[in-house]
Design an enzyme around this catalytic site. Structure first.
Site, short mmCIF file in Angstrom:
data_model
loop_
_atom_site.label_atom_id
_atom_site.label_comp_id
_atom_site.label_asym_id
_atom_site.label_seq_id
_atom_site.Cartn_x
_atom_site.Cartn_y
_atom_site.Cartn_z
N ARG A 47 -72.75 55.45 38.52
CA ARG A 47 -74.04 55.28 37.85
C ARG A 47 -74.43 56.52 37.06
O ARG A 47 -74.37 57.64 37.56
CB ARG A 47 -75.12 54.98 38.89
CG ARG A 47 -76.53 54.92 38.32
CD ARG A 47 -77.53 54.65 39.41
NE ARG A 47 -77.65 55.75 40.35
CZ ARG A 47 -78.64 56.63 40.36
NH1 ARG A 47 -79.59 56.56 39.46
NH2 ARG A 47 -78.68 57.59 41.27
N ARG B 85 -71.75 62.84 38.42
CA ARG B 85 -72.05 63.11 39.81
C ARG B 85 -70.82 63.12 40.71
O ARG B 85 -70.74 63.90 41.66
CB ARG B 85 -73.07 62.09 40.33
CG ARG B 85 -74.46 62.34 39.80
CD ARG B 85 -75.46 61.34 40.32
NE ARG B 85 -76.81 61.72 39.91
CZ ARG B 85 -77.90 61.01 40.19
NH1 ARG B 85 -77.80 59.89 40.87
NH2 ARG B 85 -79.08 61.43 39.78
N HIS C 234 -76.21 58.30 48.28
CA HIS C 234 -77.45 58.19 47.52
C HIS C 234 -77.66 56.83 46.87
O HIS C 234 -78.78 56.30 46.88
CB HIS C 234 -77.44 59.27 46.43
CG HIS C 234 -78.67 59.32 45.59
ND1 HIS C 234 -79.92 59.54 46.11
CD2 HIS C 234 -78.83 59.18 44.23
CE1 HIS C 234 -80.82 59.54 45.12
NE2 HIS C 234 -80.18 59.31 43.98
N GLU D 182 -80.63 65.06 32.33
CA GLU D 182 -79.89 64.99 33.59
C GLU D 182 -78.40 64.85 33.28
O GLU D 182 -78.00 64.67 32.12
CB GLU D 182 -80.39 63.83 34.46
CG GLU D 182 -81.82 64.06 34.96
CD GLU D 182 -82.30 62.99 35.91
OE1 GLU D 182 -81.54 62.05 36.20
OE2 GLU D 182 -83.46 63.10 36.37
N HIS E 4 -75.01 61.85 45.92
CA HIS E 4 -75.74 62.82 45.10
C HIS E 4 -75.25 64.21 45.49
O HIS E 4 -75.18 64.54 46.67
CB HIS E 4 -77.24 62.71 45.33
CG HIS E 4 -78.04 63.36 44.26
ND1 HIS E 4 -78.12 64.73 44.12
CD2 HIS E 4 -78.78 62.83 43.25
CE1 HIS E 4 -78.87 65.01 43.07
NE2 HIS E 4 -79.29 63.88 42.52
#
Length: 514
Positions: free
Chosen positions: A372, A278, A337, A118, A233
């Protein structure tokens, strides 16, 4: 079955029965614990919606040092390095523990755990369960164990209304059940209530997730940290239904690319491209929308007919919306998110209020910093739950029946503040928008309206965002686009937030009278 709620004999109370709450309760066994769930277990929970997996350095080419480096890089200078190191070092054994509890993690043909990639991870280290239904599968496994654990008392349909504090310590919880208020006398409370996505119009979270635990903690006098950092997100399925189905980052990890309505890939020249952090990807997509474009995630070349097998939940959501991801690009847009901020806690999950702990998304441990790292959320919950449980069970259980007020309020409803929050606290923020939001939110937050607690949480976030006059991680200020090298993690209490909000509103009224 709900037991006699008048007689819990001072047992610890965990508010929230998602993965963080369940893990904490299981680690407390065989000591008795009360687990409160606002809804029937497994419904309206962020845990069961989680598609992403759990990050842990399990590969032969990986190490905890590499995982730590990726975590710190994503956190953009605001992570607590000691906490981050402790968490990543605990994760391999935490995964083993979950396997023993029955977590059905995906495996390769040779029986080894299958590891996915990811964004912002330098190695494949994401474990999933049944493809893109990791949260649901993990929750189901933990709930099955919890139901068999006699020391855990599950109370469903019960909402924590307020924490009761006497002389600076927790002495009880006021709960609402069937429109009646009851008091649970206890000196040990763990908040595991999840995030704040329900404050926004576009979110992947349950709409009732407005930051309930933050409101409880703030009203009890607890210190809060890093509230301004809200992660959007980049790729939620762009359709009218709310909450928005998530199109997991793992799809991009398999090679899917982001394109506009003309098929032009707009992140090709960005470091990391589709797997940049992100905040970078979300802002790039936001810029496309601002320029009048649509955005799509194209998985046809990398997955094509294999899409449904690799991502069954996403495939089902797409087809329900009339989209076949094997044959056409998926329309996506950013959505609120995850909240990096929360109740400020130490390494054992203790807050600044005696007798109050926090675990999971509602807590701010310092692991995530300003942004994060993907799949570090479930990882944090399962790692820190053990430390929280150990701290709670090692604390004196002495209690007495306190004088608890009998009070009722309307069921919390965040819908009246969603547009205000979305306008002011979205991907790009500015001082004027934040000050306007504070002026709107303050009178609601101090009212008796159903939107009072959601407005209170939004007000706290807006004040924190105003105080951070820089752009860092998920917090981007168009009026302060640079990064302040001297900026530190932020701390805030309800008292200081109200003082700032009242001062801002007084200044506005003074200016308007000139």
């Amino acid at each position: 079955m709900t037991p006699d709620i008048h007689d819990i004999r001072g047992a610890p109370v965990i508010i929230g029965a998602g993965i963080a709450g369940l893990m904490t309760a299981l680690h407390m066994a065989p000591q008795p614990v009360i687990l409160l769930s606002r809804t029937p277990l497994g419904t309206d929970s962020s845990s069961t919606l989680a598609q992403g997996g759990l990050a842990a350095s399990l590969g032969e080419d990986d190490s905890t040092a590499l995982h730590l480096a990726d975590t710190l890089a994503a956190g953009d200078g605001l992570c607590n390095e000691a906490i981050a190191r402790r968490v990543v070092e605990a994760l391999p054994s935490a995964v083993d523990h979950l396997v023993r509890l029955g977590a059905p993690f995906d495996r390769d043909l040779d029986g080894k755990l299958r590891l996915g990639l990811e964004a912002a991870h330098s190695r494949r280290r994401i474990v999933h369960a049944c493809g893109d239904t990791t949260g649901r599968e993990l929750f189901g496994a933990l709930l099955a164990v919890a139901r068999r654990t006699h020391s855990i008392t599950l109370m469903e349909g019960m909402t924590a209304h307020r924490l009761v504090v006497a002389e600076g310590s927790i002495v009880g919880v006021l709960v609402v059940l069937h429109n009646s208020v009851f008091a649970l006398p206890t000196r040990r409370v763990v908040l595991a209530t999840g995030g704040i996505g329900g404050l926004f119009c576009d979110t992947t979270n349950p709409l009732a997730s407005f930051g309930h635990g933050l409101a409880l903690a703030a009203c009890a006098g607890a210190e809060l940290a890093d509230l301004e950092f809200v992660q959007f997100h980049p790729t939620a399925l762009d359709r009218p239904h709310r909450p928005m189905p998530l199109v997991s980052e793992a799809v991009r990890g398999e090679g899917a690319v982001l394109v506009d309505e003309h098929g032009q890939r707009f992140l090709a020249d960005t470091p990391g491209a589709e797997l940049a952090s992100r905040d970078v990807v979300a802002r790039a997509i936001s810029d496309q929308f601002a320029a009048g474009h649509r955005v799509y995630l194209d998985a046809r070349q990398c997955l094509g007919p294999r899409f449904a097998k690799r991502f069954p939940a996403i495939d089902a959501a797409c087809k329900q919306a009339g989209i076949d991801p094997a044959a056409e690009p998926i329309p996506v847009r950013p959505a609120a998110h995850y909240h990096m901020g929360g109740v400020a806690v130490d390494a054992e999950g203790r807050s600044s209020v005696s007798g109050l702990w926090a675990c999971g998304e509602v807590a701010c441990t310092g692991l995530h910093g300003a942004n994060r790292l993907a799949s570090n959320s479930l990882a944090e919950a399962v790692a820190t739950a053990a430390w929280v449980a150990q701290s709670v069970t090692g604390t004196c259980a002495g209690w007495q029946w306190p004088r608890l007020p009998a009070m009722m309020s309307a069921r919390a409803d965040p819908s009246p503040v969603r547009q205000v929050v979305s306008n002011a606290l979205g991907i790009v923020r500015n001082g004027k928008g934040l000050r306007d939001a504070v002026a709107t939110l303050l009178p609601i937050a101090v009212s008796e309206r159903a939107a009072a607690d959601p407005a209170l949480v939004a007000l706290l976030i807006a004040i924190a965002a105003l105080r951070r006059e820089e752009s860092r991680g998920s917090h981007y200020r168009s009026d302060f686009p640079g990064r302040d090298a001297a900026a530190l993690p932020s701390r805030l209490t309800l008292c200081t937030a109200f003082e700032k909000a009242v001062a801002l509103n007084w200044q506005r009224s003074e200016r308007s009278s000139w």
